[in-house]
Enzyme design. Structure first.
Site, PDB file in Angstrom:
ATOM      1  N   CYS A  28     -76.054  13.227 -12.192  1.00  0.00           N
ATOM      2  CA  CYS A  28     -76.516  11.860 -12.482  1.00  0.00           C
ATOM      3  C   CYS A  28     -77.972  11.647 -12.085  1.00  0.00           C
ATOM      4  O   CYS A  28     -78.712  10.928 -12.758  1.00  0.00           O
ATOM      5  CB  CYS A  28     -75.632  10.853 -11.763  1.00  0.00           C
ATOM      6  SG  CYS A  28     -75.413  11.219 -10.019  1.00  0.00           S
TER       7      CYS A  28
ATOM      8  N   GLU B 235     -69.846   7.546  -1.441  1.00  0.00           N
ATOM      9  CA  GLU B 235     -71.272   7.430  -1.819  1.00  0.00           C
ATOM     10  C   GLU B 235     -71.705   5.977  -1.674  1.00  0.00           C
ATOM     11  O   GLU B 235     -72.290   5.383  -2.591  1.00  0.00           O
ATOM     12  CB  GLU B 235     -71.475   7.878  -3.267  1.00  0.00           C
ATOM     13  CG  GLU B 235     -70.812   9.205  -3.605  1.00  0.00           C
ATOM     14  CD  GLU B 235     -71.071   9.698  -5.011  1.00  0.00           C
ATOM     15  OE1 GLU B 235     -71.512  10.834  -5.159  1.00  0.00           O
ATOM     16  OE2 GLU B 235     -70.845   8.937  -5.966  1.00  0.00           O
TER      17      GLU B 235
HETATM   18  O1  FUB Z   1     -70.125   8.097 -11.375  1.00  0.00           O
HETATM   19  C1  FUB Z   1     -71.308   8.318 -12.095  1.00  0.00           C
HETATM   20  C2  FUB Z   1     -72.398   8.726 -11.154  1.00  0.00           C
HETATM   21  O2  FUB Z   1     -72.032   9.938 -10.514  1.00  0.00           O
HETATM   22  C3  FUB Z   1     -72.638   7.764 -10.026  1.00  0.00           C
HETATM   23  O3  FUB Z   1     -73.552   6.771 -10.300  1.00  0.00           O
HETATM   24  C4  FUB Z   1     -73.124   8.670  -8.953  1.00  0.00           C
HETATM   25  O4  FUB Z   1     -73.085   8.095  -7.688  1.00  0.00           O
HETATM   26  C5  FUB Z   1     -72.236   9.864  -9.115  1.00  0.00           C
HETATM   27  O5  FUB Z   1     -71.012   9.638  -8.489  1.00  0.00           O
HETATM   28 ZN    ZN Z   2     -77.152  10.207  -8.847  1.00  0.00          ZN
END
Ligand code: FUB
Ligand code: ZN
Length: 677
Positions: A442, A346
């Site tokens: 999230c 990501e």
């Molecule tokens: O790891 C916590 C949150 O979940 C991150 O900010 C997002 O990218 C997702 O992976």
């Molecule tokens: Zn997110």
């Protein structure tokens, strides 16, 4: 650093957003999203992935209650991995933790959004729901002050043994942010008390003193949250703790590497291996020059760095922020204001790697960029920061949510072919339609909290000045030297480029009103009251003087339709243009243009004939753009795959573009931001 230039986000309790555009989005969040998310956090949305968020808090609260009973023994730590799901999702064990290790944070983000919403819309029912939930959260808190249900339920002896991946300090960060917001909105300090207790416990465990851990968050946010806690409480220890985390990050010996060696078997690495660029822990933060790793983590880190630069006057930290900012905007930013070019981790990809179909561009990452931009603006009002913040907020942040507020995107691609998403595992992260909820949820509550606090991005202030960064129609009250000013900003942005601020006051007041000259406008025209001192700097126009009732600043920002090309190093965009008008990035959708969008081509010579038209999507009025172009004619099915080159056969076509944020609101179909030219 010139501290006299610093400004702070306006207290949103003093702003009533009247803007037709933002008011609509805020109302959607208030009426639809906040109640809906509460249901989702309680696993009551049929057909949506269960959250288990409130389930976990309730289970932890029950466990804490049992502690006082004779014969109670704390559970010994059992490693349960990054995501735990019940064998039967309709029948979870009421005493077990489920979901992702950071599931608690979804509740905190929801409270934060509810708090901002309450600032302008008192709602006793919502407040009672939040208060009731806060009781559960407080009951779940460990007697030490520790508060993370994953370890409370799975065994406290495992706590802080996997900082790299297990998000306990991330949950602290979101707890603090929500507590500060709820305190500001309601004056109630119960959640703030819980947040302080957890922060104090963390302060006992981490720090430069001998015997304390030298670690730092695997997912940043605690840093900026601790700075906020410092500003809310005035207690220096929170500033010191946040600064410690920043100073410690990426130093040798690498904490995460040592942690992995110490805790074999308890780690399930989520990112890369040492030296941990995925976590921005590959070198000390002041030495970092390139935005790397997980994009949300990065955006939150840089926001914390900007905070500490402002709070402590740390020039070397500010220099690092400037370098990282430049790296993002010159090499790693999508034209939609998104960041994170790759699904692998990501994360940010290498410079100029900004693929459109496999893009990650997480909604949270665009939000983190807006956080960073706003903090840079607080330090120096330079319009470039606001231009990027605006890009993120009007495009990728909003595309993360359906116009009706009932479904969400996590990933925000710039090109989608639903058939490819289904057939190609390289696109398995890309959803062609928004989802009701996510196991890893999230993004939806993050969108809710930035939308409800949007005014704090539009306006910042100093004692004697108000800065307008985004033209969000609003009524603002401001006390200047004892005079109560009311500023009304009317704006037709983002559809037309007109805005005006009128001053209402019983007593003339001496102050500065500053207005951003948007980077997208080639010929801004601004007029202010006679006799006012007028100056221009870094893309802002300043009016300073004695303001009287009825004084008015008029801003005219002609909005051209622009065809943007990317730096040719961005391979994917070569020979293509993206169409923007003002802050809004536009895209082609199958619903208006038929299938095979890749066959379409814009005629740049016909841009003068382009039309701005009205369109209504999901009951919301917005602008569409109609441009002349061509459609490549397809050879007959079954023709040879390769043939001698011949000039393409094209027929004239009208290309209709809609705002990117509004795509995928009319069913499933192709979408493309970049179009051949
Ligand atoms: O790891 C916590 C949150 O979940 C991150 O900010 C997002 O990218 C997702 O992976
Ligand atoms: Zn997110």
């Amino acid at each position: 650093m010139d501290k006299s230039k610093f400004s702070r986000p306006i207290d949103i309790g003093r702003v009533k957003v009247t803007d037709p555009f933002w008011h609509t989005v805020q109302e959607t969040v208030r009426r639809e999203v906040i109640p809906y998310q509460w249901e989702a956090l309680n696993d009551r949305v049929p057909g949506a992935e269960p959250s288990f968020c409130m389930h976990n808090f309730r289970a932890a609260a029950r466990l804490m209650e049992r502690k006082s009973q004779p014969g109670f023994t704390e559970p010994a730590y059992t490693f349960r991995g990054f995501q735990t799901l019940p064998e039967d999702k309709n029948n979870p064990d009421p005493d077990k933790f489920y979901g992702f290790v950071f599931q608690d944070s979804d509740f905190y983000k929801w409270v934060e959004a509810a708090a901002y919403s309450l600032c302008n819309h008192p709602d006793p029912e919502l407040e009672a729901t939040v208060d009731g939930a806060i009781d559960v959260i407080c009951a779940a808190q460990h007697e030490s002050g520790y508060l993370d249900t994953y370890y409370i339920l799975n065994g406290m002896d495992g706590s802080f043994t996997n900082l790299k991946d297990h998000h306990e300090l991330y949950c602290l960060g979101h707890l603090v942010e929500s507590a500060a917001a709820y305190y500001m909105a309601t004056g109630k300090d119960r959640l703030l008390g819980a947040a302080k207790r957890y922060a104090d416990y963390v302060g006992e465990c981490f720090g430069p003193e001998e015997g304390k851990r030298k670690g730092y968050p695997g997912h940043e946010i605690a840093e900026m949250a601790l700075f906020r806690l410092y500003e809310v409480t005035g207690e220096e220890k929170y500033l010191a703790l946040g600064k410690f985390f920043l100073d410690q990050r990426g130093t040798e010996p690498n904490y995460f590497l040592e942690e992995e060696r110490r805790c074999e078997g308890r780690h399930e690495p989520k990112g890369d291996t040492a030296p941990y660029a995925y976590y921005q822990a590959h070198k000390p933060v002041r030495e970092q020059k390139e935005a790397v790793g997980h994009a949300v983590r990065a955006g939150y880190l840089y926001s914390g760095m900007a905070d500490v630069a402002r709070l402590t006057g740390d020039d070397s930290m500010l220099a690092a922020c400037n370098r990282l900012w430049d790296n993002i905007v010159k090499k790693k930013l999508y034209i939609t204001g998104g960041i994170g070019g790759t699904a692998v981790g990501e994360a940010f990809s290498y410079p100029y790697d900004l693929p459109n179909d496999t893009a990650y561009s997480e909604s949270c990452a665009a939000i983190s960029l807006a956080f960073f931009a706003r903090r840079m603006l607080e330090i120096s009002p330079v319009s470039q920061y606001a231009d990027v913040m605006e890009l993120a907020m009007y495009n990728t942040v909003l595309s993360g949510m359906a116009l009706d507020g009932k479904s969400f995107f996590y990933v925000n691609p710039l090109e989608v072919d639903p058939a490819a998403c289904k057939a190609d595992t390289r696109l398995e992260h890309v959803e062609p339609v928004r989802q009701k909820w996510f196991g890893c949820a999230c993004c939806p509550p993050n969108i809710a909290r930035i939308v409800t606090s949007a005014a704090a991005y539009a306006f910042t202030e100093r004692e004697d000045a108000v800065f307008t960064h985004l033209y969000m129609g609003s009524e603002i009250t401001k006390n200047v030297g004892g005079a109560e000013l009311r500023l009304t900003l009317e704006s037709s942005i983002p559809w037309e480029g007109r805005a005006a601020t009128t001053v209402h006051t019983d007593t003339p007041a001496m102050c500065t009103l500053a207005f951003r000259l948007p980077g997208w406008c080639r010929k801004p025209a601004v007029t202010g009251p006679d006799g006012m001192e007028r100056s221009e700097k870094d893309g802002y126009i300043y009016f300073t003087g004695l303001w009287h009732d009825g004084d008015r600043v008029e801003l005219n920002f002609p909005m051209d339709i622009r065809l943007n090309s990317a730096d040719p190093r961005v391979r994917e965009d070569l020979g293509r243009v993206a169409v923007t008008r003002g802050s809004v990035c536009y895209c082609l959708e199958q619903a208006d243009n038929g299938e095979n969008l890749h066959l379409l081509r814009v005629d740049p010579g016909a841009i003068d004939r382009a039309i701005v038209s009205d369109i209504e999507i999901c009951g919301q009025k917005m602008c569409a753009l109609e441009l002349d172009g061509y459609r490549l004619e397809l050879p007959d099915e079954g023709s040879p795959l390769y043939a001698d080159y011949a000039p393409p056969r094209e027929s004239p076509a009208k290309l209709k573009f809609i705002p990117y944020y509004a795509w995928a609101n009319r069913g499933e179909g192709e979408m493309s931001v970049w179009v051949r030219v």
